[in-house]
Write an enzyme that holds these catalytic residues in place. Structure first.
Site, PDB file in Angstrom:
ATOM      1  CG  HIS A 134       0.155   9.156  -6.750  1.00  0.00           C
ATOM      2  ND1 HIS A 134      -1.011   9.382  -6.045  1.00  0.00           N
ATOM      3  CD2 HIS A 134      -0.004   9.830  -7.924  1.00  0.00           C
ATOM      4  CE1 HIS A 134      -1.819  10.124  -6.758  1.00  0.00           C
ATOM      5  NE2 HIS A 134      -1.232  10.424  -7.896  1.00  0.00           N
TER       6      HIS A 134
ATOM      7  CG  HIS B 122       0.561   6.556  -0.469  1.00  0.00           C
ATOM      8  ND1 HIS B 122      -0.508   7.253  -0.984  1.00  0.00           N
ATOM      9  CD2 HIS B 122       0.103   5.915   0.643  1.00  0.00           C
ATOM     10  CE1 HIS B 122      -1.574   7.048  -0.208  1.00  0.00           C
ATOM     11  NE2 HIS B 122      -1.227   6.244   0.776  1.00  0.00           N
TER      12      HIS B 122
ATOM     13  CG  HIS C 176      -1.736   1.240   1.376  1.00  0.00           C
ATOM     14  ND1 HIS C 176      -3.048   1.339   0.973  1.00  0.00           N
ATOM     15  CD2 HIS C 176      -1.425   2.466   1.885  1.00  0.00           C
ATOM     16  CE1 HIS C 176      -3.503   2.560   1.217  1.00  0.00           C
ATOM     17  NE2 HIS C 176      -2.530   3.261   1.780  1.00  0.00           N
ATOM     18  CD  GLU C 177       1.696   3.782   3.693  1.00  0.00           C
ATOM     19  OE1 GLU C 177       2.026   4.849   3.137  1.00  0.00           O
ATOM     20  OE2 GLU C 177       0.617   3.648   4.299  1.00  0.00           O
TER      21      GLU C 177
END
Length: 715
Positions: A507, A504, A500-501
């Protein structure tokens, strides 16, 4: 300002030299100029805590001078001399504040905490001095009025509109008295936020559970016992003592393993009572005062509530939309949780009967323990079987990085020459498929007393073509550090968090925008979690899982049968997971839907929390909120009114997972399309437009319901 500062430093150094205190000038402040390390990576080994205050002071002074020069420019306002000039202003301040506040999260100490307290109100006042500068706003307004005639490209037009809207929302159109009140509110809110963060960090450390014997810790592995003994020794508790450190969530990992029910209750109660114990770290007064100030400010700015003020800028747009989604899902989630509770109660009853002992009613501190037993009974595995195959470095490099390589052609190379702020931090160069450098990635995986709870990503250096910068992005987790010489074995939740991280991080690393205001994750709060949640899909993608899920000792791959069980169990316990999340989300919304006249009734924070949970039908005692109000850091920081974003983003995520699957899954064409259409655009285009361009349709709820195994209640 720079000349005056240099003169002061020289005079002071000369005086000390005369007194025999120094023999050479003090080293230069590394925060006052861009780092000379690759990609302007912060020189952590050179930065002293004493550097921050002068750098922040100089940075604020520099930006105020730059802003005043823009405001006083005798030339007519233009996009270049006003908007672009604003984008280029404040570089020293941005650099200094980024490093300080990043370290406050990752590696705080008394000096940094003192700086946070001292500068919270100063920085808030500085932001107001910029956004409430009337001459500057007049120039922005003039450009905004003629924006269609300026010949700007899409990104430039969006930037101009963003500045105009941000200034209006800051109070630029208010009268002098109202602006003065806004400034006072902002300063107090900044101070309250700093105090709250420090209270939460101190309380999570102070509430760690001390255990007197290994026998009480039955259920923990030998490695976990060694970790608990080492933690106790580090706290000076002596031999024979054990310490269970807390995470910032209500539930604690050890609750799934501890066989001693009384100890489970002690651990749960220690966690759930944080911040409301009437001690120095009691944060309830800070929460109540924050709610009052936010409500007052929203009304001054023309909004009914703080929720209305915030949601205007999000993709959801309104409280009615958000609450409509939450109230649609809550009955289904609670019903599923109650069905799960019934199964757990049956398991408890059967187990106690087999022991010829009286049964007991399922409580919050029992859920995780018996859920693991039920998982083992239903699917033939539990967390302890998975962990030997989930060693941290292997998951990161042969799982997370491998998936990024398959999707986007990225390669990673660990480097050991760049300084780090803690010995456990690792650094990687990140390269595009053509060999060009894309970014630097910082991996900070381990929990420590100086680190705030949770997991997050941040940019030390954001990408910008205007500034000529490439990204330096960090991921932070709170994995308990192992005892010396032992491997770091992850839970399945921690594996998902790692993926998940890194979503980021992608992104931020793929950002390809001109203006720093739009870089990376500078998107609406209820959109920012979407790309990161999409990246979770690769954690159990068969080819990725097979690549990293290998036994830490033998190197043997996780058995295929166990892989299949992991995938089959994805919907397990989703009633619990959805309910604990929704109850926290609803608390966030209801705190910020208060009007000024309603705030006094909420001053008893815990009573207000209990009433909200009851009124919204999510007051199911075995499933408490994931965060209770006194340690709900999201709602005192950037996620205020935005905790729903995880669920909102998951709707988009579930749709996008379907898109990936329909187009062949893990392959370069799909990764390149996702990168080009969405990950590289940052905030330079409307978020929902980007989503629609990728998927070809608007968001649909059904994929999320199927994923979580939920069925909506009929009206």
């Amino acid at each position: 300002m720079r000349g005056a500062l240099r003169k002061t430093v020289v005079v002071a150094a000369a005086a000390l030299a005369v007194a025999g205190a120094v023999s050479q000038p003090a080293p230069a402040n590394p925060l006052l100029s861009p780092s000379k390390l690759p990609l302007q990576y912060p020189p952590f080994d050179q930065i002293r805590d004493s550097d921050f205050a002068p750098a922040l002071d100089q940075g604020m002074a520099e930006q105020l001078a730059e802003v005043q020069a823009i405001a006083d420019n005798p030339a007519p306002p233009s996009f270049e001399n006003t908007i672009v000039a604003l984008e280029q202003s404040g570089r020293t301040l941005a650099r200094s504040a980024t490093v300080l506040f990043s370290l406050l999260g990752a590696d705080s100490n008394p000096a940094r905490l003192k700086l946070q307290a001292e500068y919270a109100a100063k920085l808030a006042a500085h932001r107001d001095a910029v956004s409430l500068n009337p001459r500057l706003f007049a120039r922005i307004q003039a450009l905004h009025a003629q924006r269609k005639q300026l010949g700007l490209d899409t990104e430039g037009l969006r930037l101009l509109e963003r500045y105009q809207r941000n200034f209006v929302r800051a109070g630029a159109q208010l009268g002098e008295a109202q602006q003065a009140r806004i400034k006072a509110i902002n300063a107090e809110l900044a101070t309250l936020a700093a105090r709250f963060n420090q209270q939460v960090l101190a309380e999570v450390n102070d509430s760690a559970l001390v255990v007197d014997s290994a026998a009480e810790l039955a259920g923990l592995s030998p490695a976990q016992l060694a970790d608990a003994a080492a933690a106790a020794k580090a706290r000076g508790l002596g031999d024979g003592k054990y310490l269970i450190a807390l995470l910032n969530t209500t539930g604690q990992p050890a609750l799934a393993q501890l066989e001693n029910r009384a100890l489970r209750e002690r651990l749960y109660q220690a966690s759930a009572a944080r911040g409301s114990r009437g001690n120095a770290q009691d944060s309830t007064a800070s929460v109540a005062r924050t709610a009052a100030l936010r409500a007052e400010r929203a009304q001054l700015l023309g909004y009914a509530t703080h929720a209305d003020y915030v949601l205007e800028e999000e993709t959801a747009k309104s409280s009615a939309t958000v609450m409509g989604l939450l109230r649609q899902l809550a009955p289904a989630a609670v019903a599923a949780a109650k069905r799960e509770a019934g199964e757990l109660q049956a398991l408890i009853d059967a187990e106690q009967a087999a022991r010829h002992e009286p049964s007991f009613k399922l409580a919050a501190w029992d859920w995780a323990f018996y859920a693991e037993k039920l998982r083992a009974a239903k699917y033939g595995f539990d967390e302890s079987q998975l962990k030997p195959y989930l060693e941290l470095k292997n998951v990161l490099e042969n799982g997370v990085f491998y998936a990024a390589g398959q999707l986007y052609g990225l390669t990673f190379k660990q480097r050991h020459d760049l300084p780090v702020y803690h010995p456990s931090v690792t650094v990687y160069d990140v390269f595009n498929a053509d060999g060009s450098q894309l970014a630097i990635f910082v991996a900070d995986m381990y929990a420590r007393p100086s680190k705030r709870g949770g997991a997050w990503a941040n940019a030390y250096v954001p990408q910008s073509r205007l500034l000529g910068t490439l990204p330096v992005i960090a991921n932070h987790l709170n994995v308990p550090p192992p005892a010396a010489g032992q491997p770091t074995l992850l839970s399945w939740d921690e594996v998902n968090t790692l993926f998940h991280e890194f979503g980021h991080a992608l992104h931020g690393m793929f950002s390809n925008v001109r203006y720093p205001s739009f870089a990376g994750t500078a998107v609406p709060r209820d959109f920012v979690e979407y790309p990161s949640q999409v990246n979770e899909m690769w954690a159990d993608w068969p080819s990725v899982l097979a690549h990293y899920a290998r036994h830490h000792q033998s190197g043997e791959p996780m058995p295929r049968a166990l892989l299949d069980k992991v995938v089959a169990a994805k919907a397990f316990n989703q009633g619990f997971a959805t309910t604990e999340y929704l109850s926290a989300t609803i608390l966030d919304q209801r705190w910020h839907q208060l009007k000024p006249a309603e705030v006094p009734a909420a001053r008893d924070v815990m009573a207000f929390e209990a009433q909200v949970l009851k009124n919204e039908g999510v007051d199911f005692a075995p499933v408490p909120p994931r965060y209770r109000t006194p340690y709900f850091s999201h709602i005192m920081g950037g996620y205020a009114v935005g905790y729903y974003a995880y669920l909102w983003s998951e709707v988009l995520d579930a749709n996008t997972v379907e898109w990936f699957k329909a187009h062949g899954g893990l392959k370069r064409e799909n990764g390149d399309a996702f990168r080009a259409a969405l990950l590289s655009r940052g905030g330079s285009e409307d978020a929902m437009t980007l989503f629609g361009k990728l998927t070809g349709h608007g968001p649909q709820l059904q994929p999320l319901l199927q994923r979580r195994g939920l069925v909506l209640m009929k009206p």
